[in-house]
Write a protein that holds these residues in place. Sequence first.
Motif, PDB file in Angstrom:
ATOM      1  N   TRP A  76      -2.057  -0.329  -9.298  1.00 53.10           N
ATOM      2  CA  TRP A  76      -2.130  -1.531  -9.565  1.00 53.10           C
ATOM      3  C   TRP A  76      -1.690  -1.727 -10.904  1.00 53.10           C
ATOM      4  O   TRP A  76      -1.021  -2.729 -11.497  1.00 53.10           O
ATOM      5  CB  TRP A  76      -3.315  -2.143  -9.304  1.00 53.10           C
ATOM      6  N   TYR A  88       9.093  -9.197  -5.563  1.00 53.26           N
ATOM      7  CA  TYR A  88       8.181  -8.556  -4.595  1.00 53.26           C
ATOM      8  C   TYR A  88       7.360 -10.255  -4.131  1.00 53.26           C
ATOM      9  O   TYR A  88       6.854 -10.937  -5.283  1.00 53.26           O
ATOM     10  CB  TYR A  88       7.469  -7.742  -5.355  1.00 53.26           C
ATOM     11  N   ARG A  91       1.661  -7.699  -5.373  1.00 54.05           N
ATOM     12  CA  ARG A  91       1.422  -6.089  -5.927  1.00 54.05           C
ATOM     13  C   ARG A  91       1.440  -5.462  -4.702  1.00 54.05           C
ATOM     14  O   ARG A  91       2.009  -4.126  -4.708  1.00 54.05           O
ATOM     15  CB  ARG A  91       0.073  -6.241  -6.759  1.00 54.05           C
ATOM     16  N   SER A  92       0.603  -5.683  -3.845  1.00 49.99           N
ATOM     17  CA  SER A  92       0.782  -4.684  -2.521  1.00 49.99           C
ATOM     18  C   SER A  92       1.786  -4.508  -2.038  1.00 49.99           C
ATOM     19  O   SER A  92       2.182  -3.310  -1.467  1.00 49.99           O
ATOM     20  CB  SER A  92      -0.239  -5.522  -1.497  1.00 49.99           C
ATOM     21  N   GLU A  93       3.001  -5.330  -2.204  1.00 55.56           N
ATOM     22  CA  GLU A  93       4.241  -4.986  -1.431  1.00 55.56           C
ATOM     23  C   GLU A  93       5.032  -3.907  -2.276  1.00 55.56           C
ATOM     24  O   GLU A  93       5.668  -3.066  -1.875  1.00 55.56           O
ATOM     25  CB  GLU A  93       5.196  -6.322  -1.285  1.00 55.56           C
ATOM     26  N   ILE A  95       3.539  -1.901  -4.316  1.00 57.46           N
ATOM     27  CA  ILE A  95       2.621  -0.698  -4.214  1.00 57.46           C
ATOM     28  C   ILE A  95       3.263   0.025  -3.104  1.00 57.46           C
ATOM     29  O   ILE A  95       3.129   1.220  -3.041  1.00 57.46           O
ATOM     30  CB  ILE A  95       1.120  -0.708  -4.311  1.00 57.46           C
ATOM     31  N   SER A  96       3.211  -0.477  -1.936  1.00 59.30           N
ATOM     32  CA  SER A  96       3.671   0.063  -0.746  1.00 59.30           C
ATOM     33  C   SER A  96       5.189   0.601  -1.047  1.00 59.30           C
ATOM     34  O   SER A  96       5.445   1.718  -0.529  1.00 59.30           O
ATOM     35  CB  SER A  96       3.720  -0.936   0.538  1.00 59.30           C
ATOM     36  N   ASP A 107      -3.384   6.179  -2.197  1.00 56.06           N
ATOM     37  CA  ASP A 107      -3.034   5.368  -3.372  1.00 56.06           C
ATOM     38  C   ASP A 107      -3.654   6.075  -4.661  1.00 56.06           C
ATOM     39  O   ASP A 107      -3.520   5.672  -5.695  1.00 56.06           O
ATOM     40  CB  ASP A 107      -3.546   4.050  -3.523  1.00 56.06           C
TER      41      ASP A 107
END
Length: 125
Positions: A76, A88, A91-93, A95-96, A107
Amino acid sequence: MYAEEREVLRKARREQMMRERKSRRRRAFLFCITLIVMFGIGVGFGTLLAKAEETEEETMYKYYTNIEIEKGDTLWKIADEYMDPAHYAGRSEYISEVMKINRMATDRLTAGKKIIVPYYSPEAR
């Protein structure tokens, strides 16, 4: 004679009605044409104004870099530093994508290890 006068008056009335009908049709036609032209002009100016308000988007180039994980780093925090929100959804996209690039199952990060992260820059290299 009376019948002839009535016939002449009837013909005159018919002709007058035909002229009025033609005149109404002509006015309706001109009204429709005016509306179409006004609509066309409105759309044209609207398009010009929309184009005038558009700002040129800066070209961004996608790059990758290696970073060394330090104690306390999380995906993060890395996302906050390297992610470009314009590319993007969140953030989750990001990080993926980082996890996929580095073939990570979780993670969790280990200090001292290196990972590859994507970033965007306006400079072409």
